[in-house]
Design an enzyme around this catalytic site. Structure first.
Site: not given
Ligand code: PGA
Length: 242
Positions: A88, A159, A222-223
Site C-alpha cells: 500500500h 491507486e 479506505g475512509g
Molecule cells: P481512501 O483510501 O478510500 O480513503 O482514499 C484508499 C486506500 O486505502 O488506498
C-alpha cells in the site's frame, strides 16, 4: 478462494479504536464480494463475525523468527486470512517499503496460499503514458520473483497516490487507460489476464463510475469503509451494477 464478480476491499488502516467497534463494522459490511482487512489485533474478532465477507490483512512479513513486531503470511493463513494488501502507498511512502521488499512479501503470501492485493500507483498527477510506465515498472519490480503461473493469482490495486484519502478520486477517464495499459502488457508479454481494481477516494457518489467499466474488477475503499452506512451503500451499488 475465488470471488465471482466485482470485489470491494475494505482497508480499515489503523482503525477503529476498539474490538467492539471493529466487530460492529464487520457485521455491517458482511456481504458477498467483500474482503475486510482489519488491523492485526482485530483479525480474529472480525473473522468470528463474518459469514459472507472474506477476511484479509493489511500486510504480512515473509519470514518467521527474530523479527519483533512482524507477523508472517503463514501465521495469517492459520487464522483464516485469505487475502493480504501488500505494498500500500502508506507502506511504501511512510514506512519506506520499496518494490524489492514488497516482492518478497508477494512471493511469501502466494506460498502461504494467500492472494496478494498488490498496490501500485503514481505519486503525483502525471500524463497517461508516464502513469502507465511508472505503474508498470513498480508492478514488474514488485513481482520480479513470481512464477508466470502465479501471476493471475494476484489482484492488482491501481491507486494513484494523489487520490488516496484526499477526496479527489481519479476519474474513469484517467483510470481506465492505465488499467488497460497493464492488462495489455500482461496479455502481450505473458498471455495472462490480470484482475485490476481501483482505489483512491472511492465514495458512494463515485463508485458506480468504476463499476461500469469492464476492465475494472472492483474497488479498494479506505475512509468510506469506516462508516457503516457509507460502506453498505457502496457495497449495494457494486452489487447492483454487476
Ligand atoms: P481512501 O483510501 O478510500 O480513503 O482514499 C484508499 C486506500 O486505502 O488506498
Amino acid at each position: 478462494m475465488d470471488i465471482k464478480g466485482k470485489i470491494a476491499v475494505m482497508n480499515w488502516k489503523c482503525n477503529p479504536s476498539s474490538k467492539e467497534e471493529a466487530e460492529a463494522l464487520a457485521i455491517a459490511s458482511d456481504m458477498d464480494g467483500v474482503i475486510i482487512c482489519p488491523p492485526a489485533p482485530f483479525i480474529e474478532a472480525v473473522r468470528n463475525k463474518l459469514n459472507k465477507a472474506i477476511l484479509g490483512s493489511q500486510d504480512g512479513f515473509w519470514e518467521e523468527g527474530a523479527f519483533t513486531g512482524e507477523y508472517s503470511f503463514n501465521q495469517l493463513a492459520s487464522v483464516g486470512v485469505k487475502y493480504s494488501v501488500i505494498g500500500h502507498s502508506e507502506r511504501r511512502w511512510l514506512f519506506s517499503e520499496d518494490s524489492n521488499l514488497i516482492s518478497k512479501k508477494v512471493k511469501a503470501a502466494i506460498k502461504a496460499g494467500i492472494i496478494p492485493i498488490l498496490c501500485i500507483g503514481e505519486k503525483e498527477r502525471i500524463s497517461e503514458p508516464e502513469a502507465i510506465e511508472t505503474v508498470l515498472s513498480q508492478l514488474m519490480a514488485s513481482i520480479k520473483d513470481i512464477a508466470e503461473d502465479d501471476m493471475e493469482n494476484i489482484i492488482i490495486a491501481y491507486e494513484p497516490v494523489w487520490a488516496i484519502g484526499t477526496g479527489k478520486n481519479a476519474s474513469l477517464k484517467e483510470v481506465e487507460p492505465v488499467i488497460l495499459g497493464i492488462i495489455e502488457y500482461f496479455k502481450e508479454n505473458f498471455d495472462k489476464k490480470m484482475n485490476i481494481i481501483y482505489g483512491g477516494s472511492v465514495l458512494s457518489e463515485n463508485v458506480k463510475n468504476y463499476m461500469i467499466s469492464p476492465y475494472i474488477g472492483g474497488v479498494l475503499i479506505g475512509g468510506s469503509s469506516l462508516n457503516k452506512d457509507k460502506a453498505l451503500e457502496i457495497i449495494k451499488i457494486i452489487r447492483s451494477t454487476i
